[in-house]
Design a protein around this motif. Sequence first.
Motif, mmCIF file in Angstrom:
data_model
loop_
_atom_site.group_PDB
_atom_site.id
_atom_site.type_symbol
_atom_site.label_atom_id
_atom_site.label_comp_id
_atom_site.label_asym_id
_atom_site.label_seq_id
_atom_site.Cartn_x
_atom_site.Cartn_y
_atom_site.Cartn_z
ATOM 1 N N ALA A 1 23.828 -13.351 -4.793
ATOM 2 C CA ALA A 1 22.820 -12.410 -4.199
ATOM 3 C C ALA A 1 21.900 -12.953 -3.194
ATOM 4 O O ALA A 1 21.415 -12.733 -2.283
ATOM 5 N N ALA A 2 21.425 -14.380 -3.870
ATOM 6 C CA ALA A 2 20.331 -15.000 -2.834
ATOM 7 C C ALA A 2 20.804 -15.550 -1.509
ATOM 8 O O ALA A 2 20.168 -15.252 -0.624
ATOM 9 N N ALA A 3 22.177 -15.662 -1.528
ATOM 10 C CA ALA A 3 22.965 -15.681 -0.228
ATOM 11 C C ALA A 3 22.952 -14.643 0.516
ATOM 12 O O ALA A 3 22.695 -14.766 1.532
ATOM 13 N N ARG A 4 23.153 -13.622 -0.038
ATOM 14 C CA ARG A 4 23.247 -12.142 0.847
ATOM 15 C C ARG A 4 21.774 -11.868 1.264
ATOM 16 O O ARG A 4 21.703 -11.430 2.267
ATOM 17 N N ALA B 1 21.003 -14.157 4.054
ATOM 18 C CA ALA B 1 21.703 -13.841 5.290
ATOM 19 C C ALA B 1 21.009 -12.455 5.997
ATOM 20 O O ALA B 1 20.909 -12.251 7.115
ATOM 21 N N ALA B 2 20.377 -11.626 5.092
ATOM 22 C CA ALA B 2 19.599 -10.338 5.565
ATOM 23 C C ALA B 2 18.391 -10.800 6.283
ATOM 24 O O ALA B 2 17.696 -9.649 6.629
ATOM 25 N N GLY B 3 17.929 -11.916 6.255
ATOM 26 C CA GLY B 3 16.597 -12.118 6.791
ATOM 27 C C GLY B 3 15.353 -12.254 5.867
ATOM 28 O O GLY B 3 14.277 -12.254 6.335
ATOM 29 N N ILE B 4 15.648 -12.077 4.414
ATOM 30 C CA ILE B 4 14.521 -12.449 3.445
ATOM 31 C C ILE B 4 14.123 -13.502 3.207
ATOM 32 O O ILE B 4 14.851 -14.564 3.275
ATOM 33 N N GLU B 5 12.561 -13.603 3.284
ATOM 34 C CA GLU B 5 12.030 -15.029 3.325
ATOM 35 C C GLU B 5 12.189 -15.887 2.121
ATOM 36 O O GLU B 5 12.278 -17.083 2.124
ATOM 37 N N GLU B 6 12.046 -15.070 1.030
ATOM 38 C CA GLU B 6 12.045 -15.743 -0.164
ATOM 39 C C GLU B 6 13.367 -15.264 -1.131
ATOM 40 O O GLU B 6 13.101 -14.504 -2.084
ATOM 41 N N PRO B 7 14.701 -15.474 -0.769
ATOM 42 C CA PRO B 7 15.873 -14.714 -1.041
ATOM 43 C C PRO B 7 15.931 -15.121 -2.842
ATOM 44 O O PRO B 7 16.228 -14.189 -3.742
ATOM 45 N N LEU B 8 15.850 -16.261 -3.415
ATOM 46 C CA LEU B 8 16.108 -16.554 -4.604
ATOM 47 C C LEU B 8 14.998 -16.005 -5.609
ATOM 48 O O LEU B 8 15.352 -15.324 -6.434
ATOM 49 N N ARG B 9 13.555 -16.025 -5.099
ATOM 50 C CA ARG B 9 12.773 -15.387 -5.962
ATOM 51 C C ARG B 9 12.767 -14.123 -6.000
ATOM 52 O O ARG B 9 12.592 -13.491 -7.298
ATOM 53 N N GLU B 10 13.174 -13.358 -4.951
ATOM 54 C CA GLU B 10 13.373 -11.808 -4.949
ATOM 55 C C GLU B 10 14.800 -11.522 -5.871
ATOM 56 O O GLU B 10 14.772 -10.548 -6.771
ATOM 57 N N ALA B 11 15.629 -12.428 -5.426
ATOM 58 C CA ALA B 11 16.973 -11.969 -6.333
ATOM 59 C C ALA B 11 16.653 -12.403 -7.720
ATOM 60 O O ALA B 11 17.049 -11.467 -8.841
ATOM 61 N N ARG B 12 15.860 -13.282 -8.362
ATOM 62 C CA ARG B 12 15.362 -13.454 -9.737
ATOM 63 C C ARG B 12 14.799 -12.239 -10.217
ATOM 64 O O ARG B 12 14.610 -11.589 -11.327
ATOM 65 N N MET B 13 13.614 -11.626 -9.338
ATOM 66 C CA MET B 13 12.766 -10.698 -10.063
ATOM 67 C C MET B 13 13.783 -9.468 -10.121
ATOM 68 O O MET B 13 13.640 -8.717 -11.263
ATOM 69 N N LEU B 14 14.658 -9.263 -9.234
ATOM 70 C CA LEU B 14 15.547 -8.073 -9.500
ATOM 71 C C LEU B 14 16.480 -8.266 -10.696
ATOM 72 O O LEU B 14 16.608 -7.225 -11.338
ATOM 73 N N LEU B 15 16.897 -9.156 -10.852
ATOM 74 C CA LEU B 15 17.763 -9.606 -12.119
ATOM 75 C C LEU B 15 16.865 -9.415 -13.300
ATOM 76 O O LEU B 15 17.508 -8.689 -14.218
ATOM 77 N N ALA B 16 15.776 -10.072 -13.512
ATOM 78 C CA ALA B 16 15.079 -9.847 -14.745
ATOM 79 C C ALA B 16 14.843 -8.289 -14.777
ATOM 80 O O ALA B 16 15.110 -7.892 -16.184
ATOM 81 N N GLU B 17 14.381 -7.735 -13.637
ATOM 82 C CA GLU B 17 14.381 -6.093 -14.006
ATOM 83 C C GLU B 17 15.636 -5.341 -14.370
ATOM 84 O O GLU B 17 15.407 -4.702 -15.248
ATOM 85 N N TRP C 1 20.427 -2.679 -6.400
ATOM 86 C CA TRP C 1 19.370 -3.226 -5.788
ATOM 87 C C TRP C 1 19.379 -4.278 -4.799
ATOM 88 O O TRP C 1 18.632 -4.389 -3.999
ATOM 89 N N VAL C 2 20.082 -5.273 -5.008
ATOM 90 C CA VAL C 2 20.611 -6.302 -4.058
ATOM 91 C C VAL C 2 20.916 -5.619 -2.478
ATOM 92 O O VAL C 2 20.557 -6.027 -1.582
#
Length: 295
Positions: A10-13, A16-32, A60-61
Amino acid sequence: MTRAEILRGAAARLRAAGIEEPLREARMLLAEAAGFDRATLTLRLEEPPAPEEAERFEAWVSAREARRPMAQILGRREFYGRAFRVTSDTLDPRPDSEALIEAALEALRRRGLAAPRILDLGLGTGCLLLTLLAELPGARGRGIEASPAALEVARSNAAALGLEGRADLRSGDWLTGVEGPFDLVVSNPPYIREEERPELAPEVARHEPAMALFGGADGLEAYRRILADLARVLAPGGAAAFEHGHEQRAALTALAEAHGFALEEARDDAAGRPRVLIFRRQGEKTSEMTENAPF
Ligand SMILES: C[S@@+](CC[C@H](N)C(=O)[O-])C[C@H]1O[C@@H](n2cnc3c(N)ncnc32)[C@H](O)[C@@H]1O
């Protein structure tokens, strides 16, 4: 697949979509999606996700890849320490707007009113009015919003914060039909210039409501409408606090002065950009406050 593996994908996707903090956001979405806090997610990364968790996370991703704002995906945003429900019909409350809260609280403190009457023009989530009411237990407020869907969100936020008894939230078009007097009028109206549209982040341009963003050719249309009628609803000695774009300070000050208001305070946001102006009627002093009448 384990949670750690789907997280990496998810972080890689997102990157690639231009998100600045991909891993942090992917973690937030997975925790939720898992219903975990962050520490629990870390402890359970090597387990496979439950099927419905994986399904939620994937949806969500994909939404985030399409640059839907995190607040719309999570359905909430924290503002001045409180959670506000956010939808695609409301502006995502900005940290910049916390400068308006600070300035408004100080303007009321200067006036020493125990039970201020507050009007918020353009509620969105209701974050401005509801924060002020939560901070000021003696205050009562009226809020006006032109979008029925945003008004419904603001009302749900008032209920969630236990403030519906002190917040009268109504449908309307700026000050049309609004009767005062109010000790404080606050507004964060749409102030982006039409020509700035192509420069906006995809989160804003594609997903936030246009009526919350654009203020006509020079971005000042809503201020003109509000200032033309403001004196009618402002109590003697009252204040008006406006959020504005960082290049609009001089133009908005000139506009307010032309409508009979004097600058009381100018304030920057946390990033140091001009963001908030407080006005009072020309010729009035804060020490001239009158006694508060019942709301
Ligand atoms: C920039 S958003 C601010 C929302 C919220 N106060 C905040 O600070 O997050 C402006 C809001 O004004 C509302 N609005 C636009 N035109 C309006 C009008 N003519 N009368 C009342 N509200 C209006 C929009 O729907 C939007 O919710």
